[in-house]
Design a protein around this motif. Structure first.
Motif, mmCIF file in Angstrom:
data_model
loop_
_atom_site.group_PDB
_atom_site.id
_atom_site.type_symbol
_atom_site.label_atom_id
_atom_site.label_comp_id
_atom_site.label_asym_id
_atom_site.label_seq_id
_atom_site.Cartn_x
_atom_site.Cartn_y
_atom_site.Cartn_z
ATOM 1 N N VAL A 78 3.796 -7.577 13.405
ATOM 2 C CA VAL A 78 3.725 -6.547 14.440
ATOM 3 C C VAL A 78 3.531 -7.196 15.807
ATOM 4 O O VAL A 78 2.931 -8.264 15.921
ATOM 5 C CB VAL A 78 2.568 -5.559 14.156
ATOM 6 N N SER A 79 4.070 -6.557 16.827
ATOM 7 C CA SER A 79 3.784 -6.900 18.227
ATOM 8 C C SER A 79 3.265 -5.659 18.927
ATOM 9 O O SER A 79 3.805 -4.571 18.741
ATOM 10 C CB SER A 79 5.043 -7.409 18.952
ATOM 11 N N THR A 135 0.093 -9.025 21.983
ATOM 12 C CA THR A 135 -0.375 -9.599 20.720
ATOM 13 C C THR A 135 0.757 -9.560 19.710
ATOM 14 O O THR A 135 1.472 -8.568 19.616
ATOM 15 C CB THR A 135 -1.577 -8.786 20.159
ATOM 16 N N SER A 136 0.918 -10.647 18.954
ATOM 17 C CA SER A 136 1.908 -10.701 17.876
ATOM 18 C C SER A 136 1.339 -11.465 16.693
ATOM 19 O O SER A 136 0.469 -12.321 16.850
ATOM 20 C CB SER A 136 3.194 -11.400 18.341
ATOM 21 N N GLY A 137 1.844 -11.153 15.504
ATOM 22 C CA GLY A 137 1.428 -11.886 14.313
ATOM 23 C C GLY A 137 1.592 -11.047 13.073
ATOM 24 O O GLY A 137 2.135 -9.942 13.111
ATOM 25 N N THR A 138 1.144 -11.586 11.943
ATOM 26 C CA THR A 138 1.128 -10.774 10.737
ATOM 27 C C THR A 138 0.175 -9.613 10.960
ATOM 28 O O THR A 138 -0.763 -9.707 11.753
ATOM 29 C CB THR A 138 0.671 -11.587 9.517
ATOM 30 N N VAL A 139 0.393 -8.529 10.251
ATOM 31 C CA VAL A 139 -0.441 -7.343 10.435
ATOM 32 C C VAL A 139 -1.904 -7.656 10.143
ATOM 33 O O VAL A 139 -2.799 -7.248 10.881
ATOM 34 C CB VAL A 139 0.063 -6.193 9.545
ATOM 35 N N SER A 140 -2.165 -8.416 9.087
ATOM 36 C CA SER A 140 -3.549 -8.743 8.739
ATOM 37 C C SER A 140 -4.193 -9.619 9.804
ATOM 38 O O SER A 140 -5.362 -9.422 10.161
ATOM 39 C CB SER A 140 -3.615 -9.430 7.377
ATOM 40 N N LYS A 142 -15.834 -0.065 6.469
ATOM 41 C CA LYS A 142 -14.614 0.579 5.966
ATOM 42 C C LYS A 142 -13.684 -0.465 5.356
ATOM 43 O O LYS A 142 -13.733 -1.651 5.708
ATOM 44 C CB LYS A 142 -13.884 1.347 7.072
ATOM 45 N N LEU A 143 -12.881 -0.013 4.427
ATOM 46 C CA LEU A 143 -11.826 -0.817 3.835
ATOM 47 C C LEU A 143 -10.502 -0.135 4.114
ATOM 48 O O LEU A 143 -10.384 1.086 3.988
ATOM 49 C CB LEU A 143 -12.018 -0.958 2.318
ATOM 50 N N GLU A 144 -9.492 -0.923 4.504
ATOM 51 C CA GLU A 144 -8.170 -0.365 4.771
ATOM 52 C C GLU A 144 -7.118 -1.257 4.146
ATOM 53 O O GLU A 144 -7.245 -2.487 4.154
ATOM 54 C CB GLU A 144 -7.917 -0.258 6.272
ATOM 55 N N LYS A 145 -6.077 -0.629 3.605
ATOM 56 C CA LYS A 145 -4.982 -1.396 3.026
ATOM 57 C C LYS A 145 -3.910 -1.634 4.076
ATOM 58 O O LYS A 145 -3.405 -0.696 4.688
ATOM 59 C CB LYS A 145 -4.380 -0.669 1.821
ATOM 60 N N TYR A 146 -3.589 -2.900 4.305
ATOM 61 C CA TYR A 146 -2.528 -3.288 5.229
ATOM 62 C C TYR A 146 -1.417 -3.905 4.397
ATOM 63 O O TYR A 146 -1.493 -5.054 3.983
ATOM 64 C CB TYR A 146 -3.044 -4.312 6.241
ATOM 65 N N PHE A 180 -0.893 3.807 11.269
ATOM 66 C CA PHE A 180 -0.732 4.009 9.833
ATOM 67 C C PHE A 180 0.606 3.450 9.356
ATOM 68 O O PHE A 180 0.702 2.869 8.264
ATOM 69 C CB PHE A 180 -0.825 5.503 9.501
ATOM 70 N N VAL A 181 1.648 3.632 10.154
ATOM 71 C CA VAL A 181 2.975 3.138 9.799
ATOM 72 C C VAL A 181 2.966 1.622 9.683
ATOM 73 O O VAL A 181 3.494 1.034 8.735
ATOM 74 C CB VAL A 181 4.017 3.597 10.839
ATOM 75 N N VAL A 182 2.348 0.972 10.671
ATOM 76 C CA VAL A 182 2.264 -0.489 10.681
ATOM 77 C C VAL A 182 1.501 -0.983 9.456
ATOM 78 O O VAL A 182 1.915 -1.919 8.773
ATOM 79 C CB VAL A 182 1.581 -0.969 11.980
ATOM 80 N N LYS A 183 0.361 -0.352 9.173
ATOM 81 C CA LYS A 183 -0.462 -0.758 8.033
ATOM 82 C C LYS A 183 0.283 -0.615 6.712
ATOM 83 O O LYS A 183 0.127 -1.424 5.806
ATOM 84 C CB LYS A 183 -1.733 0.090 7.984
#
Length: 324
Positions: free
Chosen positions: A207-208, A217-222, A282-286, A198-201
């Motif tokens: 994020v890594s 894994t690394s990259g943009t959160v989306s 589901k839909l989630e906001k990142y 939840f914190v990352v989103k």
């Protein structure tokens, strides 16, 4: 900017960090996420020089952490603020004194300290708690004091070690909004260690994911969400078997919500004259993007047509395993 190259760290014969390569840009909120024991907190302590590493390179704004005296490291740490899970406040001192403490240690003048403390309590919204002791504060208020203290020396980077783990969900949300506000208004970059997705989103740009001391894994959160790496699935612990219908093939589709993708399923029906059932969605906001996932069940003969179409549209998809 934080630049980490081939970093290795061991305790005795136990390797804690293995070949860490990472670049964190100025003004970014960067998440380090993983299960307990993954090495994320150790990596954070290497960044501020509290932990020594065995080999590799770690530079913060061009300053190589390794090979400096304690005095040089102390001067370097002045530019790095630290927020802890358990707040680490001094119980005998009031809010004003807790926030002022780093400035007193560095010999700031009384007028400077007073001006800065009053600016910071206003920023973190605890002006009415200025002369109260920590024992009279809630968990969220204590963390706001800790954040103000971390900002007292005007750091360039803020390191957050499980800063919301001890808080309830509503308070966690308010603290995350505060951190996002600080990032956007003061331009302070942040490295956020957490095991809470939840914190990352909510606040992270990138994020890594760490597993057993390695970055998997690394990259943009989306992008990390859309690519659904094995490391992400391991972290989330999602069991997709219950989403599978044995009578057909289940396709998991992941996408960024926009005007085109909102009609994706209806386009598939029209284009391939296919009926399907939706077994999960589901839909989630990142942070600033809304990402969606949907699992559809279709006849096996339509799978190739649908997946080829999704690939052409650059939509991420996965055929789930029907074998029991």
């Amino acid at each position: 900017m934080i630049e980490i190259t081939n970093l290795q760290k061991s305790y005795g014969k136990t390797t804690i960090l293995k070949d860490i390569n990472l670049t964190i840009n100025d003004n970014e909120i960067y998440g380090l996420v993983g299960r307990s024991g993954a090495g994320k907190s150790t990596l954070l302590r290497c960044i501020n020089g509290l932990e020594k590493y065995d080999s590799g390179s770690l530079k913060v704004n061009g300053f190589d952490i390794k090979g400096h005296t304690n005095r040089e490291l102390r001067e370097f740490r002045k530019n790095i603020g630290m927020i802890f899970q358990n707040f680490s406040l001094m119980e005998r001192k009031n809010v004003y004194e807790n926030i002022a403490l780093p400035m007193k240690c560095w010999g700031y003048k009384k007028k400077q300290i007073d001006k800065k403390v009053k600016e910071l309590v206003k920023l973190v919204d605890i002006e009415d708690k200025l002369y109260q002791k920590p024992r009279s504060l809630s968990g969220g208020q204590k963390q706001r004091v800790a954040i103000a203290r971390a900002l007292s020396l005007d750091p360039k980077i803020l390191l957050c070690d499980e800063a919301t783990s001890a808080l309830d969900p509503k308070t966690t949300k308010s603290i995350l909004l505060l951190l996002k506000k600080i990032n956007e208004t003061l331009g302070i970059g942040m490295v956020v260690v957490t095991h809470q997705m939840f914190v990352v989103k909510k606040i992270c740009h990138k994020v890594s994911i760490l597993e057993n001391g390695k970055i998997c894994t690394s990259g943009t959160v989306s992008d990390v969400f859309l690519n659904q790496s094995k490391a992400l699935k391991n972290l989330l612990g999602e069991d997709e078997e219950e989403l599978i219908n044995a009578d057909g093939k289940s396709i998991k589709i992941l996408y960024v919500q926009n005007s085109e993708n909102n009609k994706l399923l209806s386009d598939i029906v029209k284009k391939f004259d296919v009926d399907f059932s939706i077994t999960a969605a589901k839909l989630e906001k990142y942070r600033d993007a809304v990402l969606g996932s949907v699992v559809i069940n279709v006849n096996e003969e339509k799978v190739a047509d649908i997946t080829n179409y999704l690939t052409k549209l650059k939509i991420n998809w996965e055929v789930l395993n029907n074998e029991q």
